[in-house]
Design an enzyme around this catalytic site. Structure first.
Site, PDB file in Angstrom:
ATOM      1  N   ASP A   1       0.857  -1.188   0.000  1.00 11.75           N
ATOM      2  CA  ASP A   1       0.000   0.000   0.000  1.00 11.75           C
ATOM      3  C   ASP A   1       0.897   1.244   0.000  1.00 11.75           C
ATOM      4  O   ASP A   1       1.699   1.434   0.910  1.00 11.75           O
ATOM      5  CB  ASP A   1      -0.896  -0.035   1.251  1.00 11.75           C
ATOM      6  CG  ASP A   1      -1.839   1.153   1.293  1.00 11.75           C
ATOM      7  OD1 ASP A   1      -1.417   2.202   1.798  1.00 11.75           O
ATOM      8  OD2 ASP A   1      -2.976   1.055   0.807  1.00 11.75           O
TER       9      ASP A   1
ATOM     10  N   THR B   1      -3.254   5.496  -3.958  1.00 15.54           N
ATOM     11  CA  THR B   1      -2.139   6.157  -3.261  1.00 15.54           C
ATOM     12  C   THR B   1      -0.816   5.948  -3.992  1.00 15.54           C
ATOM     13  O   THR B   1       0.037   6.835  -3.989  1.00 15.54           O
ATOM     14  CB  THR B   1      -2.010   5.630  -1.821  1.00 15.54           C
ATOM     15  OG1 THR B   1      -1.974   4.210  -1.851  1.00 15.54           O
ATOM     16  CG2 THR B   1      -3.156   6.072  -0.962  1.00 15.54           C
ATOM     17  N   THR B   2      -0.647   4.772  -4.617  1.00 11.09           N
ATOM     18  CA  THR B   2       0.592   4.510  -5.367  1.00 11.09           C
ATOM     19  C   THR B   2       0.559   5.269  -6.693  1.00 11.09           C
ATOM     20  O   THR B   2       1.534   5.920  -7.072  1.00 11.09           O
ATOM     21  CB  THR B   2       0.753   2.996  -5.616  1.00 11.09           C
ATOM     22  OG1 THR B   2       0.590   2.309  -4.388  1.00 11.09           O
ATOM     23  CG2 THR B   2       2.107   2.672  -6.195  1.00 11.09           C
TER      24      THR B   2
ATOM     25  N   ASP C   1      -9.409   0.081   2.429  1.00 12.60           N
ATOM     26  CA  ASP C   1      -9.361   0.603   1.053  1.00 12.60           C
ATOM     27  C   ASP C   1     -10.600   0.176   0.274  1.00 12.60           C
ATOM     28  O   ASP C   1     -11.205   0.971  -0.452  1.00 12.60           O
ATOM     29  CB  ASP C   1      -8.096   0.107   0.325  1.00 12.60           C
ATOM     30  CG  ASP C   1      -6.841   0.815   0.816  1.00 12.60           C
ATOM     31  OD1 ASP C   1      -6.980   1.698   1.674  1.00 12.60           O
ATOM     32  OD2 ASP C   1      -5.740   0.479   0.359  1.00 12.60           O
TER      33      ASP C   1
END
Length: 545
Positions: free
Chosen positions: A60, A93-94, A391
């Protein structure tokens, strides 16, 4: 020739001009490279050790960057956008960090060619506005009440995580939990996952034992062994006052002159506790739960009345119970009414799991709060499952709030890139070059997906571009093997709200970094920092007073 004028402190470091901009770009690229391999279903894991010696195993983006200690201010801002993306959307997020790194990298060429940063920024802003319009035009509306379709959409968010092999179970849990806490108020949909969908992690068992309870659970046991551990259709009273004698706020002194006074003092305490317990017993509850303490004498009176009691519950847990069973939390025992008692629960039960006792209030008629019970082999596994579940719940919430989806697997990025490349031809002046560079930067997502799955990025991207030019906007990358595929056939979809947030955050952050042309980092002199401040000498008037 006159001596140079020193304006800044001698200990202050200052960097300015192109050196700063190139430094910021390199910092952004470095952070993006750290988590580039964490994108897609074939993502690699990172093992991080925190200062306390604990281990974090995750792919994550936000969890990784949160644990990394960085020095460079530009790198810190990238970590901040990852956290903002996680709080806003829970997903992407990545992607947001990888895209920001690439947008900064493509600007480097124009800076070395002496193009002014404001020209590049203006082109970036135009490209962002056009990209938003393109994405909204290719978005597909969906029916959020169709559970089968929702499960497909949620699985596409979970397939890039470690827990992909339990995707059916986790997506089912996320969908049920979000559905439970959803409230429609006059056409306004409120979904508060953070407050009302609590995740309770209990090590032991297997992940398949995890479930969403139709009610709540918490780590508490009854106060007396003779109290009932199981009640069917319980009447539950929730308090946030203590059932014990009120002690003085500060130190209290009582002067007693004879034994009778002392006995009378103790008698008054007992009478007060008996009085507040009678007020509780008057509404005939089966279970009493309070956020404060319950004295031994009060436990005795409640036990005699066949009432199970629990004390020192967290306020958040108490609010969750109130919402699940339809009770009202009472602050004073003399204000208890019959309608304050919660009757919405079907079962009150205390179970032992491992070495701990847990209270379950389940089978609620219409719970608007729930607890998710997670089981797993170890704490590390449970922490990663919880991160992935959070998530997935956020994605479910995003789709329910804005039910529009975009094709995943990098196909949206390629579609936006193609459209921007075409539009760049209509732009006059030097702005068209950075505008075209933004279009090229968007391709970093599909390229990274291909690289992480071990495919040939140049050949595959060329094939996808050719098919997009022919009008097939749902052609993307199969993240499992790096092949070209119609992503709608394998059910890979992204919520529009997540994609818009990624694009806006990435472009605005790269604009912010390009705007910086001076970094001043000042440090105090050690001798100055350690010296105490001098006090003013007393005046004659103050001495006279």
């Amino acid at each position: 020739m006159s001596a140079p004028i020193i304006v800044l402190n001698q200990n202050t470091q200052r960097e300015s001009g192109k050196k700063v901009q190139i430094g910021n770009i390199n910092a952004a690229k470095t952070v993006a490279d750290v988590i580039r391999t964490c994108l897609g279903p074939r993502a690699m894991l990172k093992m991080l050790m925190d200062p306390m010696g604990g281990i974090v195993l995750t792919n994550d983006g936000n969890a990784i960057l949160r644990e990394i200690q960085v020095q460079h201010p530009a790198a810190k801002s990238l970590i901040e956008i990852s956290r903002a993306q996680d709080e806003e959307c829970g997903d992407g997020t990545t992607s947001v960090v990888v895209l920001t790194g690439e947008l900064c990298a493509v600007a480097e060429q124009f800076l070395t060619e002496q193009m002014h940063p404001t020209v590049i920024i203006s082109a970036y802003r135009k490209a962002l506005d056009d990209a938003i319009q393109i994405m909204e035009s290719i978005a597909t509306p969906v029916d959020v009440s169709d559970k089968e379709n929702m499960m497909v959409y949620l699985k596409s968010a979970l397939n890039t995580k470690v827990t992909a092999q339990w995707s059916d179970l986790i997506c089912g849990i996320a969908y049920n939990a979000v559905n439970t806490v959803t409230i429609d108020n006059d056409g306004r949909r409120e979904i508060d996952i953070k407050r009302y969908a609590k995740v309770e992690k209990v090590p032991g068992g297997i992940i398949e034992d995890s479930e969403v309870l139709t009610g709540v659970m918490f780590n508490k046991d009854i106060l007396h062994p003779k109290m009932k551990r199981k009640v069917i259709n319980p009447r539950i009273l929730l308090l946030d006052c203590s059932l014990e004698y009120k002690k003085g706020e500060s130190q209290t002194n009582v002067e007693l002159t004879n034994v009778a006074d002392f006995e009378s003092y103790l008698q008054k305490e007992e009478e007060y506790i008996k009085h507040i317990c009678d007020e509780v017993i008057a509404v005939q509850p089966d279970v009493v739960i309070t956020e404060k303490g319950i004295s031994d004498l009060a436990i005795h009176f409640l036990m005699k009345a066949n009432i199970s009691a629990l004390r020192r519950l967290r306020k958040t847990d108490n609010n969750r119970i109130a919402r699940a069973i339809g009770a009202r939390i009472v602050s004073r025992t003399d204000e208890i009414k019959d309608e304050d008692v919660g009757t919405g629960a079907g079962l009150f039960e205390i179970k032992k799991i491992g070495d701990e006792y847990f209270t379950f209030i389940t089978e609620c008629k219409n719970p608007k709060a729930c607890t998710i019970l997670l089981r797993g082999a170890s704490k590390d596994v449970l922490n990663e499952v919880e991160r992935n579940l959070q998530d997935t719940m956020q994605v479910a919430r995003n789709i329910m709030v804005d039910p529009r989806l975009l094709p995943g697997g990098g196909s949206t990025e390629i579609a936006v890139s193609q459209a921007l490349t075409e539009k760049a031809k209509t732009i006059q002046g030097v702005e068209q070059f950075p505008y075209k560079a933004v279009a090229r930067a968007f391709e970093v997502i599909p390229r990274t997906l291909i690289q992480n799955s071990g495919g040939n990025s140049i050949r595959t991207l060329t094939q996808i571009r050719a098919q997009h030019r022919a009008g097939s906007h749902q052609i993307g990358v199969n993240g499992e093997n790096g092949d070209v595929i119609d992503v709608s056939t394998i059910g890979v979809w992204d919520p529009l709200s997540v994609k818009l947030q990624i694009m806006k955050t990435a472009v605005e952050t790269s604009i912010l970094l390009l705007r910086i042309d001076d970094i001043v980092s000042g440090t105090k002199k050690q001798s100055d920092a350690n010296q105490p401040q001098q006090q003013a000498a007393p005046t004659e008037e103050s001495m006279a007073e």
